[in-house]
Design a protein around this motif. Structure first.
Motif, mmCIF file in Angstrom:
data_model
loop_
_atom_site.group_PDB
_atom_site.id
_atom_site.type_symbol
_atom_site.label_atom_id
_atom_site.label_comp_id
_atom_site.label_asym_id
_atom_site.label_seq_id
_atom_site.Cartn_x
_atom_site.Cartn_y
_atom_site.Cartn_z
ATOM 1 N N UNK A 7 113.051 24.815 -22.097
ATOM 2 C CA UNK A 7 113.231 23.633 -22.942
ATOM 3 C C UNK A 7 111.883 23.046 -23.326
ATOM 4 N N UNK A 8 110.960 23.035 -22.366
ATOM 5 C CA UNK A 8 109.619 22.509 -22.637
ATOM 6 C C UNK A 8 108.923 23.341 -23.699
ATOM 7 N N UNK A 23 96.440 20.002 -31.798
ATOM 8 C CA UNK A 23 96.370 20.676 -30.485
ATOM 9 C C UNK A 23 96.186 19.693 -29.336
ATOM 10 N N UNK A 24 95.414 18.624 -29.550
ATOM 11 C CA UNK A 24 95.205 17.640 -28.489
ATOM 12 C C UNK A 24 96.503 16.902 -28.167
ATOM 13 N N UNK A 29 101.209 16.109 -24.544
ATOM 14 C CA UNK A 29 102.656 16.125 -24.317
ATOM 15 C C UNK A 29 103.020 17.158 -23.252
ATOM 16 N N UNK A 30 102.351 18.292 -23.284
ATOM 17 C CA UNK A 30 102.608 19.338 -22.286
ATOM 18 C C UNK A 30 102.354 18.798 -20.871
ATOM 19 N N UNK A 31 101.212 18.142 -20.696
ATOM 20 C CA UNK A 31 100.844 17.613 -19.382
ATOM 21 C C UNK A 31 101.831 16.545 -18.918
ATOM 22 N N UNK A 77 106.630 7.198 -23.914
ATOM 23 C CA UNK A 77 106.859 7.568 -25.312
ATOM 24 C C UNK A 77 107.027 9.072 -25.446
ATOM 25 N N UNK A 78 106.199 9.825 -24.730
ATOM 26 C CA UNK A 78 106.286 11.289 -24.765
ATOM 27 C C UNK A 78 107.640 11.761 -24.235
#
Length: 301
Positions: A7-8, A23-24, A29-31, A77-78
């Protein structure tokens, strides 16, 4: 790959392809998603069954880590966006972060250079050398157009229009805008393009279209630009620290100080919302108050 990991990955692909996030932003968001996933695993909670009580525990942990209110708000928010995506894809039945609201902290007042400090910076570069000419162009463009350092290092020679004295800037979300540049930047660009850049290009056998080049003739990176600016500040004996965004802040602040309207500054900066530009009005309030107190006949005691 477990279901949450899958899902991620779909969410990150959505950010990249549909939202065209930088990319930043994607890395941030990934972290944030991975940190929340680690919390859920430690608490033995499935991501499909997150409730408000679980979120309260997570927020308490963030508070214990002494994160700023702004950082916590960004994480919330993320995760709200992440669960909105999961709900859209039918992976969850509801967004548990939908009604989570945090009190907004005061936005920090942007740091900026005074005009006298900037004048010192513009005298540092050795204009007889290719790298000095490039450094002058970097400085003139960052301060003269207000563009972000990533936007500046992404410029190509084809983005310049000397007939209109404008440069094509590709901003966040690949949104394009034309920004004018002044006579100082134009002189610096002509010198660099006619002399310094050609010398740097000779060091690289490939056809490089990037405007700003490094010492080996390859594209200058954002990190390289930051190192150059820090070196220039030290040579100018300026005690204030520098970061490329400080030149962007100075650009906006000086325009407003000299009477530019907020909407025009918003367009020049490439801000989607006026609220992002309004932070600069806090900087100019003190100046406006001083002008009033020194100028109005009924203001002086």
């Amino acid at each position: 790959m477990n279901q949450l990991e899958a899902s991620k990955q779909k969410f990150l692909e959505y950010l990249q392809i549909e939202k065209q996030a930088s990319p930043l932003t994607i890395q941030s968001y990934r972290e944030d998603v991975e940190a929340f996933a680690a919390f859920l695993q430690a608490e033995s909670v499935s991501y499909e069954h997150v409730e408000y009580a679980v979120i309260r525990v997570y927020l308490s942990q963030l508070h214990e880590m002494h994160l700023s209110r702004r950082s916590v708000s960004r994480k919330v928010s993320c995760l709200r966006s992440f669960y909105r995506f999961l709900e859209r894809e039918g992976m969850v039945t509801a967004n548990p972060f939908l009604n989570v609201r945090l009190p907004k902290g005061d936005k920090p007042i942007p740091e900026f250079f005074y005009e006298q400090e900037l004048e010192q910076l513009f005298t540092i570069s050795d204009l007889n050398k290719p790298l000095g000419q490039r450094n002058q162009v970097l400085l003139e463009l960052l301060y003269g157009t207000g563009m972000r350092v990533s936007e500046c290092t992404a410029l190509t020679t084809e983005d310049l229009d000397f007939s209109l004295s404008t440069v094509l800037v590709r901003g966040k979300g690949r949104k394009e805008r034309y920004v004018p540049f002044g006579s100082h930047a134009e002189r610096a660009l002509h010198l660099y393009l006619d002399d310094g850049r050609q010398q740097l290009t000779d060091k690289n056998q490939s056809d490089v279209k990037d405007l700003l080049l490094n010492a080996r003739g390859g594209p200058l990176t954002s990190r390289g630009a930051r190192l150059i600016l820090n070196k220039m500040v030290k040579e100018a004996a300026i005690t204030a620290e520098i970061h490329p965004h400080k030149l962007r802040h100075s650009f906006a602040t000086h325009l407003l100080d000299r009477g530019a309207d907020l909407r025009s500054v918003q367009e020049l900066l490439g801000h989607e919302h006026l609220s992002s530009t309004q932070i600069y009005t806090h900087v100019t309030k003190d100046r406006l108050r001083n002008v009033y107190m020194n100028s109005h006949p009924r203001a002086n005691k």
